[in-house]
Design a protein around this motif. Structure first.
Motif, PDB file in Angstrom:
ATOM      1  N   PRO A 195       7.313   4.986  -6.687  1.00  0.00           N
ATOM      2  CA  PRO A 195       6.518   5.349  -5.512  1.00  0.00           C
ATOM      3  C   PRO A 195       6.986   4.578  -4.283  1.00  0.00           C
ATOM      4  CG  PRO A 195       5.291   3.861  -6.917  1.00  0.00           C
ATOM      5  CD  PRO A 195       6.543   4.216  -7.670  1.00  0.00           C
ATOM      6  N   LEU A 196       6.747   5.161  -3.109  1.00  0.00           N
ATOM      7  CA  LEU A 196       7.034   4.478  -1.860  1.00  0.00           C
ATOM      8  C   LEU A 196       5.835   3.631  -1.465  1.00  0.00           C
ATOM      9  CD1 LEU A 196       8.747   7.259   0.265  1.00  0.00           C
ATOM     10  CD2 LEU A 196       9.823   5.443  -1.053  1.00  0.00           C
ATOM     11  N   THR A 197       6.136   2.448  -0.936  1.00  0.00           N
ATOM     12  CA  THR A 197       5.066   1.568  -0.478  1.00  0.00           C
ATOM     13  C   THR A 197       5.380   1.090   0.931  1.00  0.00           C
ATOM     14  OG1 THR A 197       6.150  -0.357  -1.456  1.00  0.00           O
ATOM     15  CG2 THR A 197       4.496   0.766  -2.788  1.00  0.00           C
ATOM     16  N   SER A 198       4.397   0.574   1.613  1.00  0.00           N
ATOM     17  CA  SER A 198       4.589   0.078   2.967  1.00  0.00           C
ATOM     18  C   SER A 198       3.885  -1.251   3.135  1.00  0.00           C
ATOM     19  CB  SER A 198       4.061   1.091   3.983  1.00  0.00           C
ATOM     20  OG  SER A 198       2.693   1.347   3.776  1.00  0.00           O
ATOM     21  N   GLY A 238       5.512   6.090   9.254  1.00  0.00           N
ATOM     22  CA  GLY A 238       4.490   5.072   9.067  1.00  0.00           C
ATOM     23  C   GLY A 238       3.115   5.473   9.567  1.00  0.00           C
ATOM     24  N   ARG A 239       3.078   6.339  10.575  1.00  0.00           N
ATOM     25  CA  ARG A 239       1.764   6.741  11.093  1.00  0.00           C
ATOM     26  C   ARG A 239       1.312   8.094  10.534  1.00  0.00           C
ATOM     27  NH1 ARG A 239       5.061   7.157  15.978  1.00  0.00           N
ATOM     28  NH2 ARG A 239       5.235   9.363  16.603  1.00  0.00           N
ATOM     29  N   GLY A 240       1.950   8.542   9.447  1.00  0.00           N
ATOM     30  CA  GLY A 240       1.467   9.723   8.746  1.00  0.00           C
ATOM     31  C   GLY A 240       2.216  11.002   9.018  1.00  0.00           C
ATOM     32  N   THR A 295       0.843  -1.193   0.000  1.00  0.00           N
ATOM     33  CA  THR A 295       0.000   0.000   0.000  1.00  0.00           C
ATOM     34  C   THR A 295       0.870   1.232   0.000  1.00  0.00           C
ATOM     35  OG1 THR A 295      -0.109  -0.016   2.415  1.00  0.00           O
ATOM     36  CG2 THR A 295      -1.855  -1.157   1.233  1.00  0.00           C
ATOM     37  N   SER A 296       0.315   2.358  -0.440  1.00  0.00           N
ATOM     38  CA  SER A 296       1.087   3.591  -0.478  1.00  0.00           C
ATOM     39  C   SER A 296       1.476   4.032   0.924  1.00  0.00           C
ATOM     40  CB  SER A 296       0.269   4.703  -1.156  1.00  0.00           C
ATOM     41  OG  SER A 296       0.019   4.373  -2.501  1.00  0.00           O
ATOM     42  N   GLU A 339      14.328   3.418  14.372  1.00  0.00           N
ATOM     43  CA  GLU A 339      13.056   2.705  14.321  1.00  0.00           C
ATOM     44  C   GLU A 339      11.908   3.628  14.694  1.00  0.00           C
ATOM     45  OE1 GLU A 339      12.317  -0.384  13.222  1.00  0.00           O
ATOM     46  OE2 GLU A 339      14.415  -0.388  12.556  1.00  0.00           O
ATOM     47  N   ALA A 340      12.116   4.481  15.698  1.00  0.00           N
ATOM     48  CA  ALA A 340      11.076   5.424  16.107  1.00  0.00           C
ATOM     49  C   ALA A 340      10.782   6.442  15.011  1.00  0.00           C
ATOM     50  CB  ALA A 340      11.490   6.131  17.398  1.00  0.00           C
ATOM     51  N   ILE A 341      11.812   6.844  14.285  1.00  0.00           N
ATOM     52  CA  ILE A 341      11.628   7.805  13.194  1.00  0.00           C
ATOM     53  C   ILE A 341      10.855   7.163  12.043  1.00  0.00           C
ATOM     54  CG2 ILE A 341      12.869   9.111  11.410  1.00  0.00           C
ATOM     55  CD1 ILE A 341      15.041   9.525  13.683  1.00  0.00           C
ATOM     56  N   LYS A 342      11.161   5.923  11.738  1.00  0.00           N
ATOM     57  CA  LYS A 342      10.390   5.221  10.703  1.00  0.00           C
ATOM     58  C   LYS A 342       8.931   5.083  11.123  1.00  0.00           C
ATOM     59  CE  LYS A 342      13.150   1.624  10.305  1.00  0.00           C
ATOM     60  NZ  LYS A 342      13.678   0.320   9.790  1.00  0.00           N
ATOM     61  N   ASN A 343       8.702   4.925  12.408  1.00  0.00           N
ATOM     62  CA  ASN A 343       7.323   4.844  12.900  1.00  0.00           C
ATOM     63  C   ASN A 343       6.591   6.165  12.720  1.00  0.00           C
ATOM     64  OD1 ASN A 343       7.557   2.168  13.666  1.00  0.00           O
ATOM     65  ND2 ASN A 343       8.120   2.646  15.780  1.00  0.00           N
ATOM     66  N   ILE A 344       7.303   7.288  12.882  1.00  0.00           N
ATOM     67  CA  ILE A 344       6.682   8.602  12.627  1.00  0.00           C
ATOM     68  C   ILE A 344       6.162   8.656  11.195  1.00  0.00           C
ATOM     69  CG2 ILE A 344       7.161  11.076  12.343  1.00  0.00           C
ATOM     70  CD1 ILE A 344       9.127  10.832  14.689  1.00  0.00           C
TER      71      ILE A 344
END
Length: 237
Positions: free
Chosen positions: A234-237, A125-127, A3-4, A118-123
Motif C-alpha cells: 500500500p501507499l502511505t504518506s 497529496g491533497r486527494g 497514513t494511507s 513537486e506540484a504534481i506530488k501535491n496534487i
C-alpha cells in the motif's frame, strides 16, 4: 506513524485518450472531491517533434472534453518549463494530471527534482489524480528499465517507490516477457497490458480496463483481471 495516501494513481499500459479507456477515466473523475480541473501533459512526446507533441495534447483535450470536464494542455517541454512560474501555477489549480506516452527517459530527466514535479506530488497529496500511460506510467515507479537492456535500471520519480512498470505487456514478444522472471531488481516488476490500468485508491490497488496485470514477485508471478485487487504494497504518506 504513516497514513494511507489520499489521492489516486492510474498507471496505464497503453491506449490513453482512446474510447476504450473512457470508462476508467470516468471512474477516476467521479472520485474527485471537487470539480474536475484536468491538465494533459505530452512531455514524453517532445523528442518526436512539435507536431507529435501537439497531437497528443489535442487528443487529451478532445478526450476529456467529451467526458464533460474542464481540461487544458500543459506544454511542459523542457526542464526550464518544469521550473517556470507559469507551469507551477497551472498545476496548483489542477486536481487531475495525465501524462501521455513517448520517451520515458526524456520525461524522467525533464521532471525529476523540479518545481513541477513537486506540484504534481501535491496534487496527489491533497486527494487528486495522477495518471500516466506507457512512458508516463514507467516514470512513476521506483526505477525505470533501460529498454531493451532489462538488466539496467535507473532511479525513477518514485511516486510508487516499490515497483518497476513495464507497459504494453501483452504486446511484448514471448521471449522478452519470459526473461523478466530472471531480472534481479529489488522492486516488484509489474506488467500492464494495453487498455488496462493499475489504479491506487480507497487504500487498495485494483485492475481496471480490458486486460490483465502481471506481477513478478518472489517466489512466483501472479496475474490479475479487471476488478481484482492486486497484492502490492500500500501507499502511505
Amino acid at each position: 506513524m504513516t497514513t494511507s495516501a489520499r489521492g489516486k494513481i492510474a498507471l496505464v499500459g497503453a491506449g490513453e485518450y482512446l474510447p476504450i479507456m473512457a470508462v476508467v477515466d470516468k471512474a477516476l473523475l467521479a472520485d474527485l472531491e471537487d470539480t474536475p480541473q484536468v491538465v494533459v501533459i505530452p512531455t514524453a512526446a517532445v523528442p518526436d517533434g512539435p507536431a507529435t507533441t501537439e497531437r497528443w495534447a489535442k487528443m487529451g483535450v478532445d478526450h476529456f472534453s467529451q467526458l464533460g470536464v474542464h481540461v487544458e494542455p500543459l506544454m511542459l517541454r523542457t526542464r526550464e518549463d518544469a521550473n517556470s512560474t507559469h507551469i507551477v501555477t497551472k498545476l496548483a489549480g489542477a486536481n487531475f494530471v495525465y501524462f501521455s506516452g513517448g520517451k520515458p527517459h526524456y520525461l524522467l530527466e525533464t521532471l525529476k527534482d523540479t518545481l513541477a514535479w513537486e506540484a504534481i506530488k501535491n496534487i496527489f497529496g491533497r486527494g487528486g489524480v495522477v495518471a500516466g500511460c506507457s512512458a508516463g506510467a514507467m516514470v512513476m515507479g521506483g526505477v525505470i528499465f533501460r529498454f531493451p537492456q532489462f538488466w539496467q535500471t535507473q532511479p525513477a520519480l518514485g511516486l510508487v517507490p516499490d515497483i518497476a512498470v513495464i507497459p504494453h505487456f501483452n504486446e511484448l514478444p514471448a521471449t522478452l516477457s519470459q526473461a523478466i522472471d530472471r531480472i534481479d531488481v529489488k522492486e516488484t516488476v509489474v506488467g500492464i497490458d494495453a487498455a488496462t490500468a493499475l489504479v491506487w485508491g480507497n487504500n487498495a490497488w485494483t485492475v481496471q480496463g480490458h486486460g490483465t496485470i502481471t506481477v513478478f514477485q518472489e517466489p512466483k508471478k501472479a496475474q490479475y483481471n479487471a476488478g481484482q485487487h492486486v497484492a502490492l504494497a500500500p501507499l502511505t504518506s
